[in-house]
Design an enzyme around this catalytic site. Sequence first.
Site, PDB file in Angstrom:
ATOM      1  N   ASP A 184       0.974  -1.230  -0.289  1.00 34.26           N
ATOM      2  CA  ASP A 184      -0.073   0.067   0.020  1.00 34.26           C
ATOM      3  C   ASP A 184       0.815   1.535  -0.007  1.00 34.26           C
ATOM      4  O   ASP A 184       2.712   1.093   0.411  1.00 34.26           O
ATOM      5  CB  ASP A 184      -1.077  -0.231   1.369  1.00 34.26           C
ATOM      6  CG  ASP A 184      -0.076  -0.234   2.235  1.00 34.26           C
ATOM      7  OD1 ASP A 184       0.414  -0.631   2.473  1.00 34.26           O
ATOM      8  OD2 ASP A 184      -1.207   0.075   3.089  1.00 34.26           O
ATOM      9  N   TYR A 233       3.150   4.578   0.808  1.00 33.94           N
ATOM     10  CA  TYR A 233       3.405   5.052   1.729  1.00 33.94           C
ATOM     11  C   TYR A 233       2.973   6.480   2.865  1.00 33.94           C
ATOM     12  O   TYR A 233       2.071   6.851   2.177  1.00 33.94           O
ATOM     13  CB  TYR A 233       4.584   6.170   1.458  1.00 33.94           C
ATOM     14  CG  TYR A 233       5.880   5.261   1.701  1.00 33.94           C
ATOM     15  CD1 TYR A 233       6.326   4.143   1.290  1.00 33.94           C
ATOM     16  CD2 TYR A 233       5.990   5.223  -0.317  1.00 33.94           C
ATOM     17  CE1 TYR A 233       7.456   3.415   0.812  1.00 33.94           C
ATOM     18  CE2 TYR A 233       7.473   5.370  -1.069  1.00 33.94           C
ATOM     19  CZ  TYR A 233       8.236   4.131  -0.420  1.00 33.94           C
ATOM     20  OH  TYR A 233       9.276   3.994  -0.867  1.00 33.94           O
ATOM     21  N   PHE A 280       6.990   2.191  -4.184  1.00 35.17           N
ATOM     22  CA  PHE A 280       8.056   2.420  -3.819  1.00 35.17           C
ATOM     23  C   PHE A 280       8.484   3.194  -3.924  1.00 35.17           C
ATOM     24  O   PHE A 280       9.762   3.658  -3.184  1.00 35.17           O
ATOM     25  CB  PHE A 280       8.474   0.951  -4.343  1.00 35.17           C
ATOM     26  CG  PHE A 280       8.356  -0.094  -3.991  1.00 35.17           C
ATOM     27  CD1 PHE A 280       8.795  -0.425  -2.002  1.00 35.17           C
ATOM     28  CD2 PHE A 280       7.864  -1.069  -4.514  1.00 35.17           C
ATOM     29  CE1 PHE A 280       7.963  -2.202  -1.510  1.00 35.17           C
ATOM     30  CE2 PHE A 280       7.696  -2.460  -3.986  1.00 35.17           C
ATOM     31  CZ  PHE A 280       8.097  -2.832  -2.482  1.00 35.17           C
TER      32      PHE A 280
END
Length: 223
Positions: free
Chosen positions: A64, A66, A77
């Site tokens: 999911d 940040y 990412f």
Amino acid sequence: MAPDGLPDALGAWRALPFFDTDWPAIRDRLAAEDRVILPPDHLRFAALEAAQPGAVRAVILGQDPYPTPGHAHGLAFSAEADVRPLPRSLTNIYKEMQADIGAAPDSADLRFWARQGVLLLNTALSVPAGSAGGHAKLGWDRLTRQVLERLSDRPRAFLLWGGHAQSFRPWITGPDHLVLASAHPSPLSARRGFFGSRPFSSVNKWLTARGEAPIHWAQAEAT
């Protein structure tokens, strides 16, 4: 943004059944939230907008977004270029890349991967600020399954880091894909099989064997 809350740039992805059968309920749940939801609405589908189905050559599944405000911008990412320090999982991704191919990007922004056909897809496209996994059961997983089914039409590379990503393996169907499964790059698990897995060189070796251009993982190709 269209009246249904979907960006016009979704393009061919808009044909997935999810957007008619599941998205309206998720949209209403998000609208009813009294918490800050990340990423901002206009970035929710950024990964799909950035990599249309016909252009996708590799898929990296995240979990999911940040949960730290200012970090998430819709690609798994990846984070905004000015984010310092780097998110911990991304730090480990760059460590492995340095060991694998001898170089790594100089910022957290991975949008240049998307421009080369890498779909950076989280299996949940929203998260309440400060509450990692807070929308894991909102129904986003049905979109992930449909995306993988859609991308099973021809050989592609799929990078499944960690048990959560690997649980979606059954929706990658058909022959001749490259499927790389390893531990997640999280600090809790990177030393259990992510470090040393050499995913970046493996994908490029597979692509070049097929007569395709390699992915420039460390920096955008000079034009």
